[in-house]
Design an enzyme around this catalytic site. Structure first.
Site, PDB file in Angstrom:
ATOM      1  N   TRP A   1       0.822  -1.222   0.000  1.00 13.21           N
ATOM      2  CA  TRP A   1       0.000   0.000   0.000  1.00 13.21           C
ATOM      3  C   TRP A   1       0.847   1.260   0.000  1.00 13.21           C
ATOM      4  O   TRP A   1       0.561   2.209  -0.749  1.00 13.21           O
ATOM      5  CB  TRP A   1      -0.999  -0.011   1.158  1.00 13.21           C
ATOM      6  CG  TRP A   1      -2.080  -1.033   0.935  1.00 13.21           C
ATOM      7  CD1 TRP A   1      -2.285  -2.179   1.627  1.00 13.21           C
ATOM      8  CD2 TRP A   1      -3.077  -1.010  -0.102  1.00 13.21           C
ATOM      9  NE1 TRP A   1      -3.352  -2.877   1.102  1.00 13.21           N
ATOM     10  CE2 TRP A   1      -3.850  -2.179   0.051  1.00 13.21           C
ATOM     11  CE3 TRP A   1      -3.390  -0.135  -1.133  1.00 13.21           C
ATOM     12  CZ2 TRP A   1      -4.924  -2.489  -0.797  1.00 13.21           C
ATOM     13  CZ3 TRP A   1      -4.456  -0.428  -1.979  1.00 13.21           C
ATOM     14  CH2 TRP A   1      -5.206  -1.598  -1.806  1.00 13.21           C
TER      15      TRP A   1
ATOM     16  N   ASP B   1      -1.704   6.642   6.059  1.00 15.89           N
ATOM     17  CA  ASP B   1      -2.799   5.827   5.516  1.00 15.89           C
ATOM     18  C   ASP B   1      -3.166   4.823   6.604  1.00 15.89           C
ATOM     19  O   ASP B   1      -2.456   3.842   6.827  1.00 15.89           O
ATOM     20  CB  ASP B   1      -2.336   5.119   4.249  1.00 15.89           C
ATOM     21  CG  ASP B   1      -3.382   4.146   3.694  1.00 15.89           C
ATOM     22  OD1 ASP B   1      -4.450   3.975   4.331  1.00 15.89           O
ATOM     23  OD2 ASP B   1      -3.123   3.549   2.631  1.00 15.89           O
TER      24      ASP B   1
ATOM     25  N   LYS C   1     -12.826  -1.333   5.930  1.00 13.57           N
ATOM     26  CA  LYS C   1     -12.078  -2.278   6.747  1.00 13.57           C
ATOM     27  C   LYS C   1     -12.644  -2.286   8.172  1.00 13.57           C
ATOM     28  O   LYS C   1     -12.967  -3.337   8.701  1.00 13.57           O
ATOM     29  CB  LYS C   1     -10.591  -1.933   6.778  1.00 13.57           C
ATOM     30  CG  LYS C   1      -9.978  -1.596   5.414  1.00 13.57           C
ATOM     31  CD  LYS C   1      -9.905  -2.779   4.477  1.00 13.57           C
ATOM     32  CE  LYS C   1      -9.602  -2.419   3.031  1.00 13.57           C
ATOM     33  NZ  LYS C   1      -8.337  -1.769   2.764  1.00 13.57           N
TER      34      LYS C   1
HETATM   35  C1  LIG Z   1      -7.835  -1.251   1.366  1.00 10.87           C
HETATM   36  C2  LIG Z   1      -6.719  -0.285   1.461  1.00 10.87           C
HETATM   37  C3  LIG Z   1      -6.566   0.763   0.542  1.00 10.87           C
HETATM   38  C4  LIG Z   1      -7.407   0.887  -0.713  1.00 10.87           C
HETATM   39  O1  LIG Z   1      -8.648   1.354  -0.477  1.00 10.87           O
HETATM   40  P1  LIG Z   1      -9.692   1.501  -1.686  1.00 10.87           P
HETATM   41  O2  LIG Z   1     -10.890   1.945  -0.941  1.00 10.87           O
HETATM   42  O3  LIG Z   1      -9.845   0.177  -2.350  1.00 10.87           O
HETATM   43  O4  LIG Z   1      -9.165   2.539  -2.603  1.00 10.87           O
HETATM   44  C5  LIG Z   1      -5.539   1.665   0.741  1.00 10.87           C
HETATM   45  N1  LIG Z   1      -4.689   1.537   1.774  1.00 10.87           N
HETATM   46  C6  LIG Z   1      -4.798   0.530   2.658  1.00 10.87           C
HETATM   47  C7  LIG Z   1      -3.830   0.441   3.786  1.00 10.87           C
HETATM   48  C8  LIG Z   1      -5.814  -0.410   2.535  1.00 10.87           C
HETATM   49  O5  LIG Z   1      -5.922  -1.412   3.418  1.00 10.87           O
END
Ligand SMILES: *Cc1c(COP(=O)(O)O)cnc(C)c1O
Length: 375
Positions: free
Chosen positions: A113, A187, A211
């Protein structure tokens, strides 16, 4: 109704009582006093008093749960984590750059990521890798004292929990103490609301909701006020944090139903005892699973002990030929979505807030029985 345990990495399991409440209000939402309004939430105007109250309640509950200081804005946006990989540099890369230069953005690569974030930001800014654990297969976090942060970097980006590699920052870096004036961008898509946040170290944190917060479609951004107002001229208006903040997340139509669902999850979290209580649960769940993995001869997890993720636990079978049997037996035992991400293979158990300790115990029991029967 008993449901199987769902270990999906995202979209992920939700608290059953939240789903039941949403179902009961689907056709006719009632306010806190019990007064019915004759509409479901997804049928309401986002500017009507009913939805405005739902949105304000979600925001204030989240602010108190996560103890977000008053000088941070909470924004409800769309586009998910991947869109933020562009939106962040569009808004923040010029924080410390002269008007005629591409702003500098620095990245710490600890998994897929953060790597994606770095690649996307290169379209809009002058990027630099301050540290990377790629050579070791993304199984560790480089010591912050070794990070090569450029003196003029506008921000340093980290992914506080690498959902695919199962690597988590258990403390956020203190950039000031490292001698940097850059803002820290985090993030926290797969970590948000699983533990407290030290906001004194953060400039901006973002996460997709799917999540740990609710349905896909909602993206949470928490941003320090002094970082607003530096967007590049090409930044889309709907993605300009200052514009979104000035309009209370209603510059354009926000993802109303997803905000409502996240608000129900925040209420559920408060009923569990808040973030400290849920963190204690998360520690207990992760310990139970890692202990089962480490004490087995069949399973292993390759991540350095100091940065193993509480939320996403990748594990591998030493005999890969047993993978399919493991997964079909798990599904038959009511343990769903354990297959690892296709880029790394193996298994992955995601233990978000809504996964109870009993679910982890059921998984551990299954893993031990499977190992005994395949010894
Ligand atoms: C799932 C995830 C993303 C991507 O998110 P989307 O909503 O699919 O764009 C980005 N960063 C992390 C750490 C994630 O777990």
């Amino acid at each position: 109704m008993t449901r199987p345990y769902n270990f999906s990495a995202g979209p992920a399991t939700m608290p059953a009582e939240v789903l039941a409440q949403a179902a009961s209000e689907m056709l006719d939402w009632s306010d806190a006093s019990g007064k019915r309004c004759g509409m479901g939430v997804m049928e309401m105007s986002h500017r009507g008093k009913e939805f405005m109250s739902i949105c304000a309640h979600a925001e204030s509950t989240l602010r108190s749960l996560l103890v977000v200081p008053a000088h941070f804005k909470i924004l409800f946006m769309q586009g998910g984590g991947l869109a933020e990989n562009a939106i962040v540099p569009l808004n923040l890369s010029a924080l410390r750059a002269p008007a005629d230069e591409r702003g500098q953005t620095d990245f710490v690569l600890t998994g897929s990521w953060s790597q994606k974030s770095w690649q996307e930001a290169s379209k809009y800014s002058s990027t630099h890798v301050a540290a990377s654990s790629q050579a070791g297969g993304f199984t560790d976090i480089p010591d912050a004292a070794t990070w090569q942060i450029r003196p003029d970097a506008s921000y340093v980006h980290i992914c506080s929990n690498e959902t695919i590699h199962g690597v988590e920052f258990h403390t956020l870096p203190d950039l000031k103490a490292l001698g940097s004036d850059a803002a820290l961008v985090v993030d926290f898509s797969s970590q948000v609301a699983s533990r407290p946040v030290d906001w004194s170290r953060v400039g901006l944190a973002f996460g997709g909701a799917q999540k740990n917060l609710g349905p896909a479609g909602l993206t949470l951004v928490v941003v320090r006020e002094d970082l607003l107002g530096h967007a590049l001229a090409i930044c889309p208006s709907a993605f300009n944090y200052q514009t979104v903040a000035a309009n209370g997340s209603m510059y354009n139509t926000p993802p109303t139903f997803a905000i409502y669902m996240a608000g129900l999850v925040f209420d559920w979290l408060a009923r569990q005892g808040g973030i400290a209580a849920i963190e204690a649960q998360n520690i207990a769940k992760a310990q139970a699973l890692y202990q089962a993995i480490d004490s087995s001869g069949l399973y292993f997890n390759p991540v350095a002990a100091h940065c193993r993720s509480r939320m996403n636990v990748p594990f591998f079978l030493r005999n890969e030929a047993l993978n399919d049997a493991f997964l079909s037996g798990a599904a038959a035992a009511g343990l769903l979505q354990l297959k690892g991400h296709k880029s790394v293979g193996g298994m992955r158990a995601s233990l978000y807030n809504a996964m109870p300790l009993a679910g982890v115990q059921a998984l551990v029991n299954y893993m031990q029985a499977f190992e005994r029967s395949h010894a």
